[in-house]
Design a protein around this motif. Structure first.
Motif, mmCIF file in Angstrom:
data_model
loop_
_atom_site.group_PDB
_atom_site.id
_atom_site.type_symbol
_atom_site.label_atom_id
_atom_site.label_comp_id
_atom_site.label_asym_id
_atom_site.label_seq_id
_atom_site.Cartn_x
_atom_site.Cartn_y
_atom_site.Cartn_z
ATOM 1 N N TRP A 44 1.052 -1.132 0.144
ATOM 2 C CA TRP A 44 -0.227 -0.468 -0.265
ATOM 3 C C TRP A 44 1.084 1.162 0.241
ATOM 4 O O TRP A 44 1.614 1.679 0.695
ATOM 5 C CB TRP A 44 -0.932 0.133 1.426
ATOM 6 N N VAL A 175 -14.419 -8.122 -6.932
ATOM 7 C CA VAL A 175 -13.890 -8.775 -5.976
ATOM 8 C C VAL A 175 -13.688 -10.219 -6.137
ATOM 9 O O VAL A 175 -13.290 -11.155 -5.733
ATOM 10 C CB VAL A 175 -14.323 -8.834 -4.876
ATOM 11 N N GLU A 178 -11.862 -11.756 -9.104
ATOM 12 C CA GLU A 178 -10.982 -11.597 -8.950
ATOM 13 C C GLU A 178 -10.550 -12.852 -8.352
ATOM 14 O O GLU A 178 -9.057 -13.713 -8.590
ATOM 15 C CB GLU A 178 -10.356 -10.452 -8.110
ATOM 16 N N THR A 192 -10.086 0.414 -9.315
ATOM 17 C CA THR A 192 -11.160 1.132 -8.758
ATOM 18 C C THR A 192 -12.457 1.928 -9.283
ATOM 19 O O THR A 192 -11.975 3.481 -10.028
ATOM 20 C CB THR A 192 -10.795 2.007 -7.417
ATOM 21 N N LEU A 201 -13.809 -1.971 -1.451
ATOM 22 C CA LEU A 201 -12.636 -2.490 -2.173
ATOM 23 C C LEU A 201 -10.841 -2.461 -1.307
ATOM 24 O O LEU A 201 -10.590 -3.740 -1.564
ATOM 25 C CB LEU A 201 -12.879 -2.219 -3.201
ATOM 26 N N THR A 202 -10.486 -1.039 -0.977
ATOM 27 C CA THR A 202 -8.847 -1.193 -0.310
ATOM 28 C C THR A 202 -9.430 -1.368 1.138
ATOM 29 O O THR A 202 -8.776 -2.877 1.173
ATOM 30 C CB THR A 202 -9.594 0.339 0.427
ATOM 31 N N HIS A 205 -9.185 -5.420 -0.304
ATOM 32 C CA HIS A 205 -8.516 -5.283 -0.990
ATOM 33 C C HIS A 205 -7.092 -6.252 -0.006
ATOM 34 O O HIS A 205 -5.353 -6.926 -0.071
ATOM 35 C CB HIS A 205 -7.768 -5.217 -2.153
ATOM 36 N N MET A 208 -7.098 -9.301 1.394
ATOM 37 C CA MET A 208 -6.461 -9.937 -0.075
ATOM 38 C C MET A 208 -5.877 -10.604 0.058
ATOM 39 O O MET A 208 -4.452 -11.216 -0.044
ATOM 40 C CB MET A 208 -7.475 -9.528 -1.139
ATOM 41 N N ARG A 209 -4.588 -9.185 0.507
ATOM 42 C CA ARG A 209 -3.259 -9.689 0.475
ATOM 43 C C ARG A 209 -1.937 -9.326 1.456
ATOM 44 O O ARG A 209 -1.428 -10.664 1.588
ATOM 45 C CB ARG A 209 -3.033 -7.844 -0.136
ATOM 46 N N ALA A 215 -2.288 -9.754 -5.826
ATOM 47 C CA ALA A 215 -3.421 -8.611 -5.938
ATOM 48 C C ALA A 215 -3.067 -6.878 -5.961
ATOM 49 O O ALA A 215 -2.533 -6.721 -5.564
ATOM 50 C CB ALA A 215 -5.295 -8.513 -5.287
ATOM 51 N N THR A 216 -3.078 -6.227 -7.551
ATOM 52 C CA THR A 216 -3.093 -4.766 -7.201
ATOM 53 C C THR A 216 -4.375 -4.222 -7.842
ATOM 54 O O THR A 216 -5.565 -4.126 -7.791
ATOM 55 C CB THR A 216 -2.453 -4.590 -8.532
ATOM 56 N N LEU A 217 -4.185 -2.799 -6.694
ATOM 57 C CA LEU A 217 -5.858 -2.070 -6.797
ATOM 58 C C LEU A 217 -5.284 -0.624 -7.468
ATOM 59 O O LEU A 217 -4.436 -0.137 -6.315
ATOM 60 C CB LEU A 217 -6.595 -1.755 -5.592
#
Length: 308
Positions: A44, A175, A178, A192, A201-202, A205, A208-209, A215-217
């Motif tokens: 992040w 999501v 993904e 986003t 979503l932040t 993710h 998830m991370r 994953a990349t956001l």
């Protein structure tokens, strides 16, 4: 008319819960507003130009969303491509374990994710819960079925999947897609949506991370990032869900490439049916599809049926 809120559901309370759950994904407060981070190059980062995000509930500012430029997005895609190579070589059993870990974390924060959707895009509580539940339940089904689906030597794509989706179903569309792509051995990149869902979503993710998922956001304007997220040579496939205008632009950008892609444009979708044995039920399925098109006030879906 005054806005009446249940105890603990004010935006300040909801955002505080989000920050407490995933502090690494949020920047410090500036002028009374917190700025989100972007998930790039595996971590992040406080990059991008902040832009205020307002709620449809009462038009107040919720957070600042930092919009990236094309150069930063290109670097993020290059890193995602390297992560994809490692993830594609990861045994399926480990991929399932990591996705399941992410699902468990998302489930633990289910109510928070739903409440964020209420504030960010104005979803009624029940529909917000349904959006989250459909994502979690759907991916758990894929965890159980993925071994069968990958039987016969099916391999991951040559590069990460770039996901561009509309704002109205952040969890059950974006999501969900993904996590299934990750199960299949592909790193994922998500943009986003500009209209809402950024905080939800932040948080998703970040969880998830933490589970070790590649994953990349990214956040930014479609005009600025589309060229990178659609045409970058490292991208293995593009998954688009959204309006006809933007979908048409994505399709046009892919005309001179052999890049795999899936594009859903407000009901302008082809339905493929293979190895279908319940022919007595097919007419009812077709009818439901047409009725769904009417409800959305869009063109009816088209069906392609292959019978062996």
């Amino acid at each position: 008319m005054a806005l009446r809120l249940a105890d603990g559901t004010a935006w300040s309370d909801t955002l505080a819960r989000a920050v407490a759950a995933t502090p690494e994904a949020f920047g410090p407060e500036a002028d009374g507003v917190i700025t989100l981070h972007n998930l790039v190059s595996g971590q992040w980062q406080a990059v991008g130009t902040p832009s205020a995000v307002r709620t449809p509930v009462d038009n107040t500012v919720l957070v600042n969303l930092p919009r990236l430029d094309a150069d930063t997005a290109r670097a993020a895609v290059a890193h995602a491509a390297a992560a994809h190579r490692d993830w594609a070589a990861t045994p399926l059993a480990e991929r399932k374990a990591r996705v399941t870990e992410a699902l468990d974390a998302l489930t633990a924060h289910r109510d928070l994710l739903a409440l964020l959707l209420v504030w960010e895009i104005g979803k009624p509580w029940r529909l917000a819960c349904a959006d989250v539940d459909r994502a979690l339940d759907g991916v758990r089904w894929y965890v159980e079925e993925i071994d069968r689906m990958l039987a016969g030597g099916r391999e991951p794509l040559p590069g990460p999947v770039s996901n561009i989706a509309s704002w109205n179903y952040p969890m059950s569309v974006l999501v969900h897609a993904e996590l299934v792509q990750l199960l299949a051995g592909n790193a994922v990149i998500a943009k986003t949506p500009s209209q809402g869902g950024a905080v939800c979503l932040t948080v998703a993710h970040a969880l998830m991370r933490r589970a070790g998922l590649p994953a990349t956001l990214l956040s930014g304007s479609g005009e600025e990032l589309s060229e990178v997220l659609v045409r970058a040579p490292e991208i293995g496939a593009v998954a688009f869900v959204g309006g006809r205008s933007n979908g048409g632009k994505v399709a046009a950008a892919l005309l001179d490439t052999d890049k795999r892609h899936f594009i859903e444009q407000e009901g302008l979708n082809a339905w493929g049916v293979w190895n279908f044995s319940q022919w007595d039920l097919l007419a009812a399925h077709l009818k439901k599809g047409f009725e769904y098109g009417k409800q959305r006030c869009t063109a009816y879906p088209r069906f392609v049926v292959q019978r062996d």
